[in-house]
Design a protein around this motif. Sequence first.
Motif, PDB file in Angstrom:
ATOM      1  N   ARG A  97       0.391  -1.210   0.281  1.00 51.44           N
ATOM      2  CA  ARG A  97      -0.131   0.160  -0.243  1.00 51.44           C
ATOM      3  C   ARG A  97       0.901   1.347   0.424  1.00 51.44           C
ATOM      4  NH1 ARG A  97      -0.719   2.972   5.026  1.00 51.44           N
ATOM      5  NH2 ARG A  97      -2.796   3.235   4.241  1.00 51.44           N
ATOM      6  N   THR A  98       0.567   2.597  -0.416  1.00 47.82           N
ATOM      7  CA  THR A  98       1.041   3.687  -0.550  1.00 47.82           C
ATOM      8  C   THR A  98       2.104   3.739   0.701  1.00 47.82           C
ATOM      9  OG1 THR A  98      -0.307   4.264  -1.904  1.00 47.82           O
ATOM     10  CG2 THR A  98       1.381   5.752  -1.127  1.00 47.82           C
ATOM     11  N   ALA A  99       3.120   4.278   0.639  1.00 48.98           N
ATOM     12  CA  ALA A  99       3.744   5.390   2.282  1.00 48.98           C
ATOM     13  C   ALA A  99       5.061   5.902   1.324  1.00 48.98           C
ATOM     14  CB  ALA A  99       4.588   3.324   3.055  1.00 48.98           C
ATOM     15  N   GLY A 100       5.707   6.775   2.260  1.00 50.31           N
ATOM     16  CA  GLY A 100       6.680   7.407   1.645  1.00 50.31           C
ATOM     17  C   GLY A 100       7.593   6.929   0.768  1.00 50.31           C
ATOM     18  N   LYS A 101       8.743   6.850   0.655  1.00 47.16           N
ATOM     19  CA  LYS A 101       9.517   6.501  -0.702  1.00 47.16           C
ATOM     20  C   LYS A 101      11.393   6.221   0.461  1.00 47.16           C
ATOM     21  CE  LYS A 101       8.931   8.801  -4.574  1.00 47.16           C
ATOM     22  NZ  LYS A 101       9.389  10.366  -5.121  1.00 47.16           N
ATOM     23  N   ASP A 102      10.955   7.077   1.822  1.00 47.47           N
ATOM     24  CA  ASP A 102      12.252   6.785   2.284  1.00 47.47           C
ATOM     25  C   ASP A 102      12.438   4.841   3.120  1.00 47.47           C
ATOM     26  OD1 ASP A 102      13.120   9.213   3.041  1.00 47.47           O
ATOM     27  OD2 ASP A 102      11.195   9.921   4.735  1.00 47.47           O
ATOM     28  N   ALA A 103      14.152   5.275   3.289  1.00 48.81           N
ATOM     29  CA  ALA A 103      13.962   3.631   3.418  1.00 48.81           C
ATOM     30  C   ALA A 103      13.073   2.916   2.792  1.00 48.81           C
ATOM     31  CB  ALA A 103      13.374   3.836   4.862  1.00 48.81           C
ATOM     32  N   LEU A 237       2.510  -3.935   5.437  1.00 53.03           N
ATOM     33  CA  LEU A 237       1.500  -4.817   6.809  1.00 53.03           C
ATOM     34  C   LEU A 237       1.518  -4.958   8.040  1.00 53.03           C
ATOM     35  CD1 LEU A 237      -0.961  -5.688   3.536  1.00 53.03           C
ATOM     36  CD2 LEU A 237      -1.391  -3.371   4.334  1.00 53.03           C
ATOM     37  N   ASP A 238       1.580  -5.913   7.844  1.00 47.19           N
ATOM     38  CA  ASP A 238       2.218  -6.529   8.881  1.00 47.19           C
ATOM     39  C   ASP A 238       3.590  -7.268   9.286  1.00 47.19           C
ATOM     40  OD1 ASP A 238       1.536  -7.593  11.464  1.00 47.19           O
ATOM     41  OD2 ASP A 238       0.504  -8.952  11.346  1.00 47.19           O
ATOM     42  N   GLY A 239       4.372  -6.251   9.293  1.00 45.96           N
ATOM     43  CA  GLY A 239       5.390  -7.117   8.349  1.00 45.96           C
ATOM     44  C   GLY A 239       6.801  -7.273   9.544  1.00 45.96           C
ATOM     45  N   ARG A 294       7.913   2.288  13.259  1.00 47.81           N
ATOM     46  CA  ARG A 294       6.610   2.934  13.722  1.00 47.81           C
ATOM     47  C   ARG A 294       5.470   2.169  12.365  1.00 47.81           C
ATOM     48  NH1 ARG A 294      10.798   6.769  15.015  1.00 47.81           N
ATOM     49  NH2 ARG A 294       9.947   7.214  12.878  1.00 47.81           N
ATOM     50  N   GLU A 295       5.831   2.497  11.003  1.00 43.93           N
ATOM     51  CA  GLU A 295       4.698   2.254  10.359  1.00 43.93           C
ATOM     52  C   GLU A 295       4.623   0.911  10.450  1.00 43.93           C
ATOM     53  OE1 GLU A 295       5.615   1.136   5.688  1.00 43.93           O
ATOM     54  OE2 GLU A 295       6.747   2.591   6.034  1.00 43.93           O
ATOM     55  N   VAL A 296       4.660  -0.308  10.528  1.00 52.03           N
ATOM     56  CA  VAL A 296       4.481  -2.010  10.857  1.00 52.03           C
ATOM     57  C   VAL A 296       3.630  -1.638  12.646  1.00 52.03           C
ATOM     58  CG1 VAL A 296       4.504  -3.980  11.862  1.00 52.03           C
ATOM     59  CG2 VAL A 296       6.435  -2.979  10.248  1.00 52.03           C
ATOM     60  N   ALA A 297       3.925  -0.708  13.098  1.00 53.98           N
ATOM     61  CA  ALA A 297       3.060  -0.118  14.069  1.00 53.98           C
ATOM     62  C   ALA A 297       1.894  -0.594  14.381  1.00 53.98           C
ATOM     63  CB  ALA A 297       3.564  -0.426  15.784  1.00 53.98           C
ATOM     64  N   TYR A 298       1.642   0.865  13.553  1.00 56.92           N
ATOM     65  CA  TYR A 298      -0.055   1.807  13.230  1.00 56.92           C
ATOM     66  C   TYR A 298      -0.327   0.362  11.821  1.00 56.92           C
ATOM     67  CZ  TYR A 298      -2.305   4.905  10.407  1.00 56.92           C
ATOM     68  OH  TYR A 298      -3.761   5.265   9.262  1.00 56.92           O
ATOM     69  N   GLU A 299       0.146   0.363  11.569  1.00 57.52           N
ATOM     70  CA  GLU A 299      -0.872  -0.686  10.216  1.00 57.52           C
ATOM     71  C   GLU A 299      -1.820  -1.760  11.273  1.00 57.52           C
ATOM     72  OE1 GLU A 299      -1.839  -0.293   7.833  1.00 57.52           O
ATOM     73  OE2 GLU A 299      -0.268   1.186   6.270  1.00 57.52           O
ATOM     74  N   SER A 300      -0.684  -2.118  12.607  1.00 58.16           N
ATOM     75  CA  SER A 300      -1.089  -3.616  13.010  1.00 58.16           C
ATOM     76  C   SER A 300      -2.178  -2.900  14.228  1.00 58.16           C
ATOM     77  CB  SER A 300      -0.146  -3.686  14.244  1.00 58.16           C
ATOM     78  OG  SER A 300      -0.586  -5.096  15.246  1.00 58.16           O
ATOM     79  N   ARG A 301      -2.464  -1.384  14.001  1.00 54.53           N
ATOM     80  CA  ARG A 301      -3.726  -0.942  15.192  1.00 54.53           C
ATOM     81  C   ARG A 301      -4.064  -0.695  13.751  1.00 54.53           C
ATOM     82  NH1 ARG A 301       0.827   2.158  17.063  1.00 54.53           N
ATOM     83  NH2 ARG A 301       0.245   4.057  16.056  1.00 54.53           N
TER      84      ARG A 301
END
Length: 334
Positions: A97-103, A237-239, A294-301
């Motif tokens: 799914r869409t996300a930023g280009k960092d990392a 997503l839940d990675g 942080r992204e994985v935690a956000y997607e999990s919530r």
Amino acid sequence: MTLDLTALGWDADRAAYLNPRGDRRPGRVARVDRGVCTVLRPEGPVRASLGGGVLAAAARDLTALPCAGDWVLLATWPDGPVTVETVLPRRTALIRRTAGKDARIERLLSLAHESGAEPLVVLTKADLAPDPAAVARQLAALAPGVPVLPVSAERGAGLEPLRRYIAPGRTLGLLGPSGAGKSSLVNALAGADVMRTQAIRRSDGKGRHTTTWRALVPIPGGGAVLDTPGVRAVGLLDGSAGLDRAFADIAELAAGCRYADCAHEAEPACAVREALDSGELPVRRWENWRRLQREVAYESRRREVRLAAERRGGWRGGRRRTGRPATPPGPGAL
């Protein structure tokens, strides 16, 4: 035109899904255009629409729709139409799914690990780099334990080591930004111009978005390559498991901390902070790990909220009660 499905990955485990009546024929999806699939069969490719069972499953979960790389069972009706009646379980699946280009490198590696696939970093257009080996060493530092192969499709350099990853029953899936040279690489591996390519823009050196659909391309000698549209942004997503494998060096350091729940901030005997202070762990890599965590935690919530809404009946058929369509992830099966 005849095709050997075993060379594309058909095996006894998949054959177990064939029904006893024998009225369903296997095939592998090469591409999907607005709900109509091009499916590779032993006797050649065929265009197939979606059967009722597949549409019903997609109403509950849009990832149930067939995509390039999927194995499916087909029905041929007396009046001629061919339909996809069953999408076989995926052994690996890339869902983004869409996300930023960092990392970006670490993000793609996490996605590959989470999918169940074997990660491989291909340094395309290596002929444009003054020192491809040095670039490969830099990428290897970001991808511990993952092979890094410098390749030039234009000059035909480095293709043989890459061909070892394409064999009967195996599929090489390509992920990367527009202009990275994925389609050129597919053409070089296939030995023919099967994918359209464009040169990069001279104004800014960026690639033009050439491939707009996923395509499965059989490779002479067995195996296949799955070319995908240019990935402008990839989200997780839940990675969590994939992230741990992509950052195996940090996971190993964290295991050496005094406290199992160490936050790696100001705790005593923190192996991660010690590695940062000594320079053993690059600050950039640490920051990328924290960003993706942080992204994985956000997607999990976010997923927990969605599941709770489903249990309350507030999420049905891929739509919220507000009537606004949900944003589905896009799957890609290898």
